[in-house]
Design an enzyme around this catalytic site. Structure first.
Site, PDB file in Angstrom:
ATOM      1  CE  LYS A  79      41.452  38.283  44.413  1.00 32.93           C
ATOM      2  NZ  LYS A  79      41.479  39.401  43.429  1.00 32.93           N
ATOM      3  CB  SER A 154      38.300  41.527  44.442  1.00 32.27           C
ATOM      4  OG  SER A 154      39.320  41.243  43.517  1.00 32.27           O
ATOM      5  CB  SER A 178      41.264  43.433  42.384  1.00 35.88           C
ATOM      6  OG  SER A 178      39.888  43.638  42.368  1.00 35.88           O
TER       7      SER A 178
END
Ligand code: GLN
Length: 488
Positions: A79, A154, A178
């Protein structure tokens, strides 16, 4: 079968045996990225040539003993909230556009030391604020199961990348769900470790007392293999735990049933009005399989569940407003052109650099921390947090783990929340409270509803990730979702 379809453990074993070269593994994933990325948009930056070069160098110096290189040659992504010297780290924000950090996050360093090849950085909601990956300043990621739907967030780029077989594993971060929620919406596995289990050094902070890094993968075994590499004490994170890291794969091999283990079903979750019938049916099926595997199912209560959303959004916004104060246009990141004076430089840099959702959280967080409102909001929310944690401790004193839905509904159409932030916050009802409590949770694919994947989560005691991996491994096999990938 193509190499990119193999699970991390399968590919790792083939690499060790020598039946597959690191170069072949990496080029298979790069070809898959080239084929899927135009529609999925899971990556913000890539290093195709450098990754191939790294793989060739690995092949030239194959270790005789792989014990120090548990992820040797395995292609992964991370990420874009994790610092890495090789590519920009932007947290999907304009304010960090093009920013290349001068250091590596602890977890990135661990992956590289273990021999993994990082292919690129995943898209996400800006600064990890959001549940759809539509709040990225650069692009929206699509759900590989249905490109018109959101992948969750997310860590939606991480989940979509794994579900689309662009890589074997990705690292995400989970502040209020997330990792677990995008894993559920994209039909893969996501582990949010106990707070303190994984170092936050080099993780761009959103809400520091909640944030944890963890793996997204296609099998539970793979998640265990990745957590094994990234867990452990780091003196550069003052909340990092010195607790020894157990051998997770040994914990998984220790039993072939769930006999002697009890699983609690939090009644407030299952009775929640917003719980979709298709999701509830998948959860019931998972409970039946757990029962078949020998688990004792018990009804438990988490009585303060209804206060989780309010408490989380006050505390997380408060921490965010403080953490994001560092992006001021002075030291790094975006600076406005031609400011009129110093104050205008701060205000314009931040106004131009931060998106609407991030600005909303900074405003809310500054408000709840302000002198006149601190006691009414921040202090009260912190007190409620303690009660919510106690609910979990009480429940986990009468059962070994909890089983719960992850998202109240399967993946929804992109744009369908109509930009209403409250509607998005309500989607987090089943994930937030675990972060308030600081405990571990494993989201695993459990079935389909209307052709879309549905996950369930197993929530456990502090530092008891091993029990969650054990139960999750057995459950995904019983449910037929082990190694599931998007039909893309
Ligand atoms: N959706 C939640 C939020 O927007 C959780 C995000 C996260 O876990 N990073 O804050």
């Amino acid at each position: 079968m193509e190499l990119f379809e193999l699970s991390l453990c399968e590919l790792r074993d083939a690499l060790r045996e020598g039946s597959v070269s690191a170069e072949a593994a990496v080029s298979s994933c790069l070809e898959r990225i080239a084929a899927t990325e135009p529609s999925v948009k899971a990556l913000l930056s890539r290093r195709d040539e450098a990754a191939l070069e790294q793989a060739r160098n690995l092949d030239k110096a194959r270790p005789a003993d792989f014990s120090a290189k548990p992820l040797w040659g395995v292609p992964v992504t991370v990420k874009d909230v994790l610092a890495w010297r090789a590519l920009p780290t932007t947290a999907a924000s304009r304010i960090l556009e093009g920013f290349v950090p001068p250091y590596d996050a602890f977890v990135v360093q661990k992956l590289e030391e273990a021999g993994a090849v990082i292919l690129g950085k995943n898209n996400m909601d800006e600064f990890a604020m959001g549940s759809t990956t539509e709040h990225s300043a650069y692009q929206a990621t699509a759900n590989p199961w249905d490109l018109s739907r959101v992948p969750g967030g997310s860590s939606g780029g991480s989940a979509a990348s794994v579900a689309a077989c662009q890589c074997c594993a990705s690292l995400g971060s989970d502040t209020g769900g997330s990792i677990r929620q995008p894993a559920s919406l994209c039909g893969c596995v996501g582990m949010k470790p106990t707070y303190g289990r994984v170092s936050r050094y080099g993780l761009l902070a959103y809400a520091s007392s909640f944030d944890q890094v963890g793996p997204l993968t296609r099998t539970v075994d793979d998640a265990a293999a990745v957590l094994q590499v990234i867990a452990g004490y780091d003196r550069r994170d003052s909340t990092s735990s010195p607790e020894a890291v157990p051998d997770y794969s040994a914990a998984m091999r220790a039993r072939s049933s769930l006999k002697g283990l009890s699983i609690g079903l939090p009644r407030e979750f299952f009775q929640h009005d917003g719980l979709d019938e298709g999701v509830a049916a998948v959860c019931r099926e998972a409970v039946e399989r757990a029962r078949d595997l020998g688990a004792r199912i018990v009804d438990i209560s988490l009585p303060h569940t209804e206060y989780a959303i309010a408490s989380y959004y006050i505390l997380a916004a408060a921490e965010a407003s403080s953490n994001l104060a560092r992006y001021d246009g002075v030291r790094y990141g975006h600076r406005t052109a031609n400011p009129k004076n110093l104050e205008d430089m701060y205000v314009s840099s931040r106004t131009e650099g931060f998106g609407a959702e991030v600005q909303r959280r900074i405003l809310l967080g500054s408000y709840v921390l302000s002198a006149g409102y601190y006691d009414a909001y921040y202090r009260k929310a912190a007190q409620v947090r303690r009660l919510i944690r106690q609910d979990y401790l009480d429940a986990l004193s009468i059962c070994d783990m909890l089983l719960a839905p992850v998202s109240p509904v399967p993946a929804w159409e992109a744009g369908s929340l109509g930009g209403d932030p409250l509607q998005m916050y309500f989607m987090d009802i089943f994930t937030l409270s675990l972060n308030l409590a600081g405990l571990p949770g494993l989201s695993l694919p459990a079935g389909l509803s209307g052709g879309l994947p549905v996950g369930v989560q197993l929530l456990g005691r502090a530092f008891d990730e091993g029990t969650l991996f054990l139960a999750g491994g057995l459950l995904t096999r019983a449910l037929g979702t082990h190694g599931q990938r998007a039909p893309l």
